[in-house]
Write a protein that holds these residues in place. Structure first.
Motif, PDB file in Angstrom:
ATOM      1  N   UNK A  57       0.833  -1.211   0.000  1.00  0.00           N
ATOM      2  CA  UNK A  57       0.000   0.000   0.000  1.00  0.00           C
ATOM      3  C   UNK A  57       0.864   1.256   0.000  1.00  0.00           C
ATOM      4  N   UNK A  58       1.973   1.245   0.759  1.00  0.00           N
ATOM      5  CA  UNK A  58       2.874   2.392   0.788  1.00  0.00           C
ATOM      6  C   UNK A  58       3.474   2.628  -0.598  1.00  0.00           C
ATOM      7  N   UNK A  59       3.924   1.555  -1.245  1.00  0.00           N
ATOM      8  CA  UNK A  59       4.527   1.671  -2.588  1.00  0.00           C
ATOM      9  C   UNK A  59       3.514   2.262  -3.572  1.00  0.00           C
ATOM     10  N   UNK A  60       2.283   1.770  -3.555  1.00  0.00           N
ATOM     11  CA  UNK A  60       1.247   2.248  -4.466  1.00  0.00           C
ATOM     12  C   UNK A  60       0.948   3.727  -4.213  1.00  0.00           C
ATOM     13  N   UNK A  61       0.938   4.123  -2.948  1.00  0.00           N
ATOM     14  CA  UNK A  61       0.618   5.509  -2.593  1.00  0.00           C
ATOM     15  C   UNK A  61       1.781   6.464  -2.870  1.00  0.00           C
ATOM     16  N   UNK A  62       3.011   6.038  -2.602  1.00  0.00           N
ATOM     17  CA  UNK A  62       4.160   6.940  -2.630  1.00  0.00           C
ATOM     18  C   UNK A  62       4.947   6.957  -3.940  1.00  0.00           C
ATOM     19  N   UNK A  82       5.361   6.765  -8.171  1.00  0.00           N
ATOM     20  CA  UNK A  82       4.619   7.066  -9.392  1.00  0.00           C
ATOM     21  C   UNK A  82       4.347   5.808 -10.213  1.00  0.00           C
ATOM     22  N   UNK A  83       5.282   4.875 -10.180  1.00  0.00           N
ATOM     23  CA  UNK A  83       5.168   3.662 -10.977  1.00  0.00           C
ATOM     24  C   UNK A  83       5.573   2.465 -10.119  1.00  0.00           C
ATOM     25  N   UNK A  84       4.932   1.331 -10.306  1.00  0.00           N
ATOM     26  CA  UNK A  84       5.283   0.136  -9.544  1.00  0.00           C
ATOM     27  C   UNK A  84       6.716  -0.275  -9.887  1.00  0.00           C
ATOM     28  N   UNK A 144       6.077 -10.967  -8.223  1.00  0.00           N
ATOM     29  CA  UNK A 144       5.852 -10.213  -6.995  1.00  0.00           C
ATOM     30  C   UNK A 144       4.631 -10.756  -6.260  1.00  0.00           C
ATOM     31  N   UNK A 145       4.835 -11.079  -4.982  1.00  0.00           N
ATOM     32  CA  UNK A 145       3.768 -11.622  -4.142  1.00  0.00           C
ATOM     33  C   UNK A 145       3.572 -10.719  -2.931  1.00  0.00           C
ATOM     34  N   UNK A 174      -8.525 -11.398   1.378  1.00  0.00           N
ATOM     35  CA  UNK A 174      -8.452 -11.733  -0.044  1.00  0.00           C
ATOM     36  C   UNK A 174      -8.536 -10.469  -0.888  1.00  0.00           C
ATOM     37  N   UNK A 175      -7.642 -10.384  -1.865  1.00  0.00           N
ATOM     38  CA  UNK A 175      -7.646  -9.283  -2.822  1.00  0.00           C
ATOM     39  C   UNK A 175      -7.492  -9.888  -4.205  1.00  0.00           C
ATOM     40  N   UNK A 176      -7.955  -9.168  -5.189  1.00  0.00           N
ATOM     41  CA  UNK A 176      -7.804  -9.620  -6.561  1.00  0.00           C
ATOM     42  C   UNK A 176      -6.395  -9.294  -7.049  1.00  0.00           C
ATOM     43  N   UNK A 177      -5.763 -10.264  -7.697  1.00  0.00           N
ATOM     44  CA  UNK A 177      -4.431 -10.053  -8.245  1.00  0.00           C
ATOM     45  C   UNK A 177      -4.458  -8.910  -9.256  1.00  0.00           C
ATOM     46  N   UNK A 178      -3.313  -8.229  -9.392  1.00  0.00           N
ATOM     47  CA  UNK A 178      -3.185  -7.169 -10.384  1.00  0.00           C
ATOM     48  C   UNK A 178      -2.212  -7.646 -11.456  1.00  0.00           C
ATOM     49  N   UNK A 179      -1.936  -6.805 -12.433  1.00  0.00           N
ATOM     50  CA  UNK A 179      -0.971  -7.206 -13.463  1.00  0.00           C
ATOM     51  C   UNK A 179       0.432  -7.319 -12.880  1.00  0.00           C
ATOM     52  N   UNK A 180       0.694  -6.661 -11.741  1.00  0.00           N
ATOM     53  CA  UNK A 180       2.035  -6.657 -11.156  1.00  0.00           C
ATOM     54  C   UNK A 180       2.224  -7.585  -9.968  1.00  0.00           C
ATOM     55  N   UNK A 181       1.158  -7.914  -9.248  1.00  0.00           N
ATOM     56  CA  UNK A 181       1.310  -8.721  -8.030  1.00  0.00           C
ATOM     57  C   UNK A 181       0.229  -9.788  -7.912  1.00  0.00           C
ATOM     58  N   UNK A 182       0.612 -10.839  -7.177  1.00  0.00           N
ATOM     59  CA  UNK A 182      -0.340 -11.878  -6.766  1.00  0.00           C
ATOM     60  C   UNK A 182      -0.456 -11.767  -5.253  1.00  0.00           C
ATOM     61  N   UNK A 183      -1.689 -11.757  -4.761  1.00  0.00           N
ATOM     62  CA  UNK A 183      -1.923 -11.677  -3.327  1.00  0.00           C
ATOM     63  C   UNK A 183      -1.975 -13.088  -2.745  1.00  0.00           C
TER      64      UNK A 183
END
Length: 180
Positions: free
Chosen positions: A58-63, A65-67, A74-75, A81-90
């Motif tokens: 959450x800090x990375x996403x907030x602070x 500009x780009x992942x 990346x895990x 439970x959260x839905x996976x994104x193109x960059x990470x699997x939860x």
């Protein structure tokens, strides 16, 4: 035979052992005069998998500009439970069994980015093979501790020391893994 991959904690801390202020600020870290990228690129090339806790994510996403870890697996560990994104699997399964599955797959090192809660779980389960801790010559007095109090003890061996201007990177390995 497949060689087990190592899990490596690579993190910066204040001289008094904090990884961030209570408000999750890293301003104290960015004020220190380093050298180049303080060894980050060299380290980053040794890993192909990134592990972090939800609060760090959450800090990375907030602070940022780009992942920053788009070219790595990346895990993100989360109790919800959260839905996976193109960059990470939860991940919300057992940490020890998940990490051991990763360690037994072919690949490079596995980076434990943080944060404090996830690292505490990794230490309790004896899952960190190498600790690379870069100390900043700053005392912040309180915040998020690098190592939480707990009922554990690890014996480590010094692998190396690197200096990056005002930063000092200390590298330790678990005693039983130092012969690898």
């Amino acid at each position: 035979m497949t060689q087990r991959r190592n899990t490596v904690l690579y993190i910066a801390a204040s001289l008094d052992g904090y990884i961030a202020t209570r408000e999750d600020s890293l301003e104290w870290l960015f004020k220190v005069e380093g050298e180049g990228d303080n060894g980050y690129t060299e380290f980053y090339e040794t890993v192909d998998t990134i592990l972090m806790g939800k609060r760090t994510y959450d800090w990375i996403i907030q602070e940022m500009e780009e992942f920053p870890y788009k070219n790595k697996e990346c895990y993100v560990f989360s109790r919800s439970s959260y839905e996976d994104t193109e960059n990470v699997k939860f991940i919300h399964e057992d940490i020890k069994s998940f990490v051991n599955k990763l360690k037994n797959k072919d690949g490079n090192n596995i980076w434990v980015v943080g944060g404090g809660e996830l690292l505490h779980s990794f230490i309790q389960e004896n899952l960190v093979d190498e600790f690379i801790i870069t100390l900043a010559p700053t005392i912040i007095g309180n915040g998020i501790p690098l190592f939480k109090e707990g009922n554990y003890q690890l014996e480590l061996s010094l692998k190396g020391i690197k200096r990056f201007n005002q930063f000092v990177a200390l590298s330790y390995v678990k005693k039983e893994s130092s012969a690898r």
